[in-house]
Design a protein around this motif. Structure first.
Motif, PDB file in Angstrom:
ATOM      1  N   MET A  76       0.822  -1.212   0.000  1.00 46.77           N
ATOM      2  CA  MET A  76       0.000   0.000   0.000  1.00 46.77           C
ATOM      3  C   MET A  76       0.858   1.264   0.000  1.00 46.77           C
ATOM      4  O   MET A  76       0.503   2.272  -0.620  1.00 46.77           O
ATOM      5  CB  MET A  76      -0.944  -0.008   1.209  1.00 46.77           C
ATOM      6  CG  MET A  76      -1.909  -1.170   1.233  1.00 46.77           C
ATOM      7  SD  MET A  76      -2.839  -1.386  -0.307  1.00 46.77           S
ATOM      8  CE  MET A  76      -3.861   0.081  -0.308  1.00 46.77           C
ATOM      9  N   ILE A  77       1.998   1.211   0.687  1.00 46.60           N
ATOM     10  CA  ILE A  77       2.915   2.357   0.670  1.00 46.60           C
ATOM     11  C   ILE A  77       3.402   2.611  -0.756  1.00 46.60           C
ATOM     12  O   ILE A  77       3.423   3.750  -1.235  1.00 46.60           O
ATOM     13  CB  ILE A  77       4.109   2.104   1.609  1.00 46.60           C
ATOM     14  CG1 ILE A  77       3.663   2.198   3.071  1.00 46.60           C
ATOM     15  CG2 ILE A  77       5.239   3.093   1.341  1.00 46.60           C
ATOM     16  CD1 ILE A  77       4.717   1.768   4.061  1.00 46.60           C
ATOM     17  N   GLY A  78       3.779   1.540  -1.451  1.00 44.65           N
ATOM     18  CA  GLY A  78       4.259   1.687  -2.822  1.00 44.65           C
ATOM     19  C   GLY A  78       3.190   2.193  -3.772  1.00 44.65           C
ATOM     20  O   GLY A  78       3.441   3.067  -4.608  1.00 44.65           O
ATOM     21  N   LEU A  79       1.971   1.666  -3.648  1.00 44.44           N
ATOM     22  CA  LEU A  79       0.889   2.104  -4.522  1.00 44.44           C
ATOM     23  C   LEU A  79       0.525   3.561  -4.265  1.00 44.44           C
ATOM     24  O   LEU A  79       0.283   4.327  -5.205  1.00 44.44           O
ATOM     25  CB  LEU A  79      -0.334   1.209  -4.305  1.00 44.44           C
ATOM     26  CG  LEU A  79      -0.194  -0.254  -4.757  1.00 44.44           C
ATOM     27  CD1 LEU A  79      -1.412  -1.050  -4.356  1.00 44.44           C
ATOM     28  CD2 LEU A  79       0.025  -0.337  -6.269  1.00 44.44           C
ATOM     29  N   ALA A  80       0.480   3.956  -2.987  1.00 46.62           N
ATOM     30  CA  ALA A  80       0.182   5.348  -2.658  1.00 46.62           C
ATOM     31  C   ALA A  80       1.283   6.264  -3.184  1.00 46.62           C
ATOM     32  O   ALA A  80       1.002   7.374  -3.687  1.00 46.62           O
ATOM     33  CB  ALA A  80       0.023   5.508  -1.148  1.00 46.62           C
ATOM     34  N   ALA A  81       2.527   5.828  -3.068  1.00 45.66           N
ATOM     35  CA  ALA A  81       3.644   6.637  -3.585  1.00 45.66           C
ATOM     36  C   ALA A  81       3.540   6.802  -5.099  1.00 45.66           C
ATOM     37  O   ALA A  81       3.837   7.874  -5.643  1.00 45.66           O
ATOM     38  CB  ALA A  81       4.976   5.999  -3.198  1.00 45.66           C
ATOM     39  N   VAL A  93       9.981   2.607  -3.637  1.00 44.67           N
ATOM     40  CA  VAL A  93       9.569   2.794  -2.251  1.00 44.67           C
ATOM     41  C   VAL A  93       9.084   1.468  -1.665  1.00 44.67           C
ATOM     42  O   VAL A  93       9.411   1.117  -0.527  1.00 44.67           O
ATOM     43  CB  VAL A  93       8.465   3.866  -2.155  1.00 44.67           C
ATOM     44  CG1 VAL A  93       7.927   3.965  -0.724  1.00 44.67           C
ATOM     45  CG2 VAL A  93       8.989   5.222  -2.609  1.00 44.67           C
ATOM     46  N   ARG A  94       8.306   0.736  -2.434  1.00 43.44           N
ATOM     47  CA  ARG A  94       7.792  -0.565  -1.970  1.00 43.44           C
ATOM     48  C   ARG A  94       8.945  -1.534  -1.707  1.00 43.44           C
ATOM     49  O   ARG A  94       8.974  -2.219  -0.675  1.00 43.44           O
ATOM     50  CB  ARG A  94       6.838  -1.138  -3.020  1.00 43.44           C
ATOM     51  CG  ARG A  94       6.279  -2.505  -2.675  1.00 43.44           C
ATOM     52  CD  ARG A  94       4.999  -2.762  -3.427  1.00 43.44           C
ATOM     53  NE  ARG A  94       5.156  -2.914  -4.850  1.00 43.44           N
ATOM     54  CZ  ARG A  94       5.028  -4.076  -5.495  1.00 43.44           C
ATOM     55  NH1 ARG A  94       4.754  -5.186  -4.818  1.00 43.44           N
ATOM     56  NH2 ARG A  94       5.151  -4.147  -6.799  1.00 43.44           N
ATOM     57  N   ILE A 310      -4.934   4.363   3.113  1.00 40.33           N
ATOM     58  CA  ILE A 310      -4.279   3.217   3.743  1.00 40.33           C
ATOM     59  C   ILE A 310      -2.766   3.350   3.626  1.00 40.33           C
ATOM     60  O   ILE A 310      -2.018   3.108   4.589  1.00 40.33           O
ATOM     61  CB  ILE A 310      -4.756   1.900   3.110  1.00 40.33           C
ATOM     62  CG1 ILE A 310      -6.263   1.731   3.306  1.00 40.33           C
ATOM     63  CG2 ILE A 310      -4.006   0.707   3.709  1.00 40.33           C
ATOM     64  CD1 ILE A 310      -6.846   0.529   2.601  1.00 40.33           C
ATOM     65  N   GLY A 311      -2.287   3.745   2.442  1.00 37.02           N
ATOM     66  CA  GLY A 311      -0.852   3.888   2.233  1.00 37.02           C
ATOM     67  C   GLY A 311      -0.233   4.950   3.123  1.00 37.02           C
ATOM     68  O   GLY A 311       0.871   4.762   3.650  1.00 37.02           O
TER      69      GLY A 311
END
Length: 334
Positions: A76-81, A93-94, A310-311
Motif C-alpha cells: 500500500m505504501i508503494g501504490l500510494a507513492a 519505495v515498496r 491506507i498507504g
C-alpha cells in the motif's frame, strides 16, 4: 524533463477526455451513483490489494516467510507513492520498505517487483486475447485501435518470450553476463556483478513448479478482482440499465485498455490515461462520453482515495524517509 513530459501527456489525455463534455450532464450521472455499489468498489479495492500482497510473498519464500501485514503495508505504501510521486517511484519505495523491515537487499527486493510486473504482463496478454475474442470491435474502432492492440500483443509476447528463455536457460544467461562483465573495468564490473547476483537471488523464487502455479493462479485472480471492481462501478451508475451494456465484457475490455493506457508515462496517479482507457473501451459498447468519463472518475477516484488513505497510514507507521529510498536506489548501478 521526464516529469514535465509526463504532465504534458496527462494534460493531453485530460483534454481529450473532457472535450465536448457537458459538465452539468457529467455531474448528474455522478450524483445518481448507487452508494452500496460504491462501497463495493472500496471493498474490492482493499481485497485485491490484499491478494497482490499475498502474491508478492511467494517471491520471498526462498529467502524467508514474511507476515501478511508486512507485505500488505509495503504494498500500500508503494501504490500510494505511485499516486503522488513521478516516474513510478512507488516501485522503489515498496522494495525499500519491505527490504528495510525484513533485512533483504534492495536489489533483491526490487527484483521481486520486476518479476511481479512480468507476471502481470503475461496475465494482461491473456486477457487482451480473451477480450479481442469476446468483444466485437466495430470497424471504425478497429481502424484506430485494432492495429495498436495487435502490435502491443506482439511486443509483449516477445518480451515474455525473452524473459522465459533466460529463466529456463539461466546457466547460459550467467555465462553471457559474466563474459560481458569481464570486459569492463573493475570499478564498474564489481558493483554490476553484485547487482546481477542479487537479481539471480530474486529469480530463485521461480524454481519451484508448484510455486509457479500458485503465482499464475494469484495473478489471474488478481486481475479478475480488477474486473469485479470495474463491474461494481458500472453497476453503481446503472450502465447495464440505461444502455443495455454487457457489464462483464465491458469491464473486461475496460480493465485491459486502462492497463494498456496507464503504461504510457504520464503524471502521478495515471491521471488522464485512466480516463482515456475507460472512454475508449466503453465507447465500443455505445456508452456516451459523459457517462464513460463519469465512470472513470468514479472508479479512479474511489481507488485513488482508498489506496492513499491506507498507504499514508502505513507510511507514517513505518517512518520511511524518501532520502533513505533515494540512497538505496543510488546504491544500485543503473
Amino acid at each position: 524533463l521526464k516529469v514535465a513530459l509526463g504532465l504534458a501527456v496527462s494534460a493531453g489525455f485530460l483534454y481529450f477526455a473532457f472535450l465536448g463534455v457537458s459538465m452539468g450532464e457529467l455531474w448528474e450521472h455522478l450524483r445518481g451513483a448507487s452508494f452500496p455499489w460504491i462501497l463495493g468498489v472500496v471493498a474490492v479495492t482493499v481485497y485485491f490489494n490484499l491478494v497482490r500482497a499475498q502474491r508478492w510473498g511467494f517471491f520471498f519464500h526462498h529467502l524467508k516467510r514474511i507476515s501478511p501485514y508486512s507485505l500488505f503495508s509495503s504494498t500500500m505504501i508503494g501504490l500510494a507513492a505511485n499516486n503522488v510521486l513521478p516516474l513510478r517511484a512507488g516501485e522503489a519505495v515498496r522494495a525499500y520498505s519491505i527490504g528495510k523491515k525484513e533485512d533483504i537487499p534492495f536489489a533483491t527486493s526490487f527484483t521481486t517487483v520486476i518479476l511481479e510486473r512480468i507476471f502481470d504482463m503475461v496475465t494482461l496478454l491473456l486477457l487482451l486475447a480473451l477480450s479481442l475474442f469476446l468483444v466485437p470491435i466495430p470497424e471504425s474502432a478497429d481502424a484506430q485501435i485494432g492495429g495498436a492492440l495487435r502490435l502491443l500483443s506482439a511486443v509483449t509476447a516477445t518480451v515474455i518470450g525473452v524473459v522465459v528463455f533466460l529463466f529456463f536457460k539461466q546457466e547460459l544467461m550467467v555465462r553471457w553476463v559474466e563474459r560481458c562483465l569481464s570486459l569492463l573495468p573493475g570499478k564498474l564490473s564489481e558493483p554490476l556483478h553484485r547487482l546481477f547476483h542479487a537479481f539471480l537471488a530474486g529469480l530463485e523464487a521461480l524454481t519451484d513448479k508448484r510455486q509457479l502455479l500458485y503465482l499464475f493462479a494469484y495473478s489471474l485472480w488478481l486481475w479478475i478482482c480488477f474486473i469485479i471492481a470495474f463491474w461494481c462501478g458500472a453497476k453503481s451508475l446503472g450502465l447495464d440499465l440505461t444502455h443495455d451494456v454487457p457489464l462483464i465484457r465491458a469491464s473486461l475490455l475496460a480493465v485491459v485498455l486502462v492497463a494498456i493506457f496507464i503504461m504510457i508515462p504520464a503524471a502521478p496517479g495515471f491521471v488522464g490515461t485512466f480516463q482515456a482507457g475507460c472512454i475508449v473501451s466503453l465507447g465500443v459498447f455505445g456508452v456516451p462520453k459523459e457517462e464513460a468519463l463519469g465512470f472513470s472518475l468514479l472508479v479512479h477516484g474511489i481507488q485513488f482515495i482508498t489506496v492513499n488513505l491506507i498507504g499514508a497510514y502505513c507510511f507514517v507507521s513505518e517512518g520511511i524517509s524518501f532520502r533513505e529510498v533515494r540512497r538505496a536506489e543510488e546504491s544500485v548501478p543503473q
